[in-house]
Design a protein around this motif. Structure first.
Motif: not given
Length: 371
Positions: A95-122
């Motif tokens: 959620x923090x990435x979605x609010x602060x990242x640019x289009x390229x940063x969001x496109x690189x990671x958020x689809x993977x977070x949605x489908x479960x292939x990517x995990x993030x940590x703060x």
């Protein structure tokens, strides 16, 4: 305020509880904790398939545009089952990435977070600074078109399994956020396990080279979104604790109905009835505070009002967690401390719930300061 779940929330909560009941029982959870990874890939995929990783993301990024109130019944279910997968931390980081990242940063990671292939940590806590949210000992300086990161972070939940970390650092103009590969050169991990089974790591950054594309948003402008993200995380942590407290209360109530002394169930003893009622009242008061905190986080109001609601909820829930966890163990007698009984593990979960994202003392001071 409406304390009832909507039909959609009720259906999602029932789906999560049904899955956890059949695939994440107490013995299965113990196997997950004992595994080298400390999390279940099957459970993670199931959470993603149910949409849990996407609820708090904007629709433009493949999410559902939901908020803390939508996640509240989910977190209660996870807390009741004592789930150790770092879902909360990945949701908050996404959620923090979605609010602060640019289009390229969001496109690189958020689809993977949605489908479960990517995990993030703060990564935001720093050694020796308790719960201070502004980075001080972790700093980043510009080097050509990129950055050099130095410093340390403490107790980063899910660091080992994360594809990327969001790291807060002090720059010349203020607080900034950076996307960091936890396995890249310049990062050292010291992994450990919390008392309630979560996998965490202390991180050290030594002259780590970052590209210009690692910076989220503009340099020096990240403190406000970081504060909001940590309030969001704290509100959801409160909901997780509510689920654990509910289990502790229900399990203790059932035990007092079956445990006999002098030939009669101990639930018939008036003094124990009073204690069970106190546990129930404390639980309901804490849940009301958790709902208020979630509503304030989802609202568009003043940041001070949001912070006071979250801190007030955390103080109440930390106190409630201590009372209910201690009473549940005491009323179970000696067996309440054994590894074989889920109540003892719930006690540990609630002990940690009182510490994560700030303990009662920290939030009491914060509540007063935000007046």
């Amino acid at each position: 305020m409406n304390f009832e779940l909507s039909d959609e929330q009720q259906q999602l909560s029932e789906s999560v509880r049904k899955y956890l009941a059949s695939h994440y029982g107490f013995e299965q959870r113990k196997a997950v904790i004992a595994s080298p990874q400390g999390r279940s890939d099957g459970a993670w995929r199931a959470f993603a398939e149910m949409g849990l990783t996407a609820i708090a993301l904007p629709e433009a990024d493949g999410g559902f545009g939901g908020g803390a109130l939508d996640l509240l019944p989910v977190m209660e279910a996870l807390g009741e089952a004592l789930v150790v997968e770092p879902l909360l931390d990945s949701i908050v980081a996404g959620r923090l990435l979605a609010r602060t990242g640019n289009a390229a940063q969001r496109a690189a990671l958020l689809p993977g977070l949605v489908d479960g292939s990517v995990a993030l940590a703060l990564a935001w806590l720093e050694p020796g600074r308790r719960y201070a949210q502004a980075p001080e000992t972790t700093g980043a300086r510009q080097a050509g078109t990129g950055w050099v990161l130095d410093g340390a972070k403490s107790v980063v939940v899910g660091a080992a399994s994360a594809a990327r970390l969001i790291v807060s650092a002090r720059t010349g103009s203020g607080t900034s956020l950076f996307l960091v590969d936890p396995r890249a050169a310049g990062v050292t991990q010291n992994p450990s396990r919390t008392v309630d089974g979560l996998r965490v790591a202390d991180l050290r950054f030594a002259g780590m080279q970052l590209g210009a594309d690692a910076l989220l948003g503009d340099a020096g402008t990240a403190q406000a979104p970081l504060d909001e993200a940590l309030d969001f995380a704290c509100a959801l942590q409160c909901a997780d604790a509510i689920g654990a407290m509910r289990y502790a209360h229900e399990a203790t109530l059932e035990y007092t109905k079956t445990r006999k002394q002098f030939g009669t169930p101990i639930a018939s003893f008036q003094v124990l009835q009073h204690r069970m009622v106190e546990m129930l009242i404390t639980l309901e008061q804490a849940r009301s505070m958790a709902i208020l905190a979630a509503a304030r986080v989802d609202g568009q109001g003043d940041a001070n009002q949001r912070g006071r609601a979250v801190s007030g909820a955390k103080v109440k829930i930390a106190d409630a967690a201590r009372l209910i966890s201690q009473e549940s163990v005491q009323l179970h007698g000696g067996m309440g401390m054994t590894e074989e009984l889920k109540v003892s593990h719930t006690f540990r979960r609630l002990t940690m719930a009182g510490q994560r994202f700030g303990d009662a003392d920290h939030h009491l001071e914060r509540f007063a300061a935000l007046d």
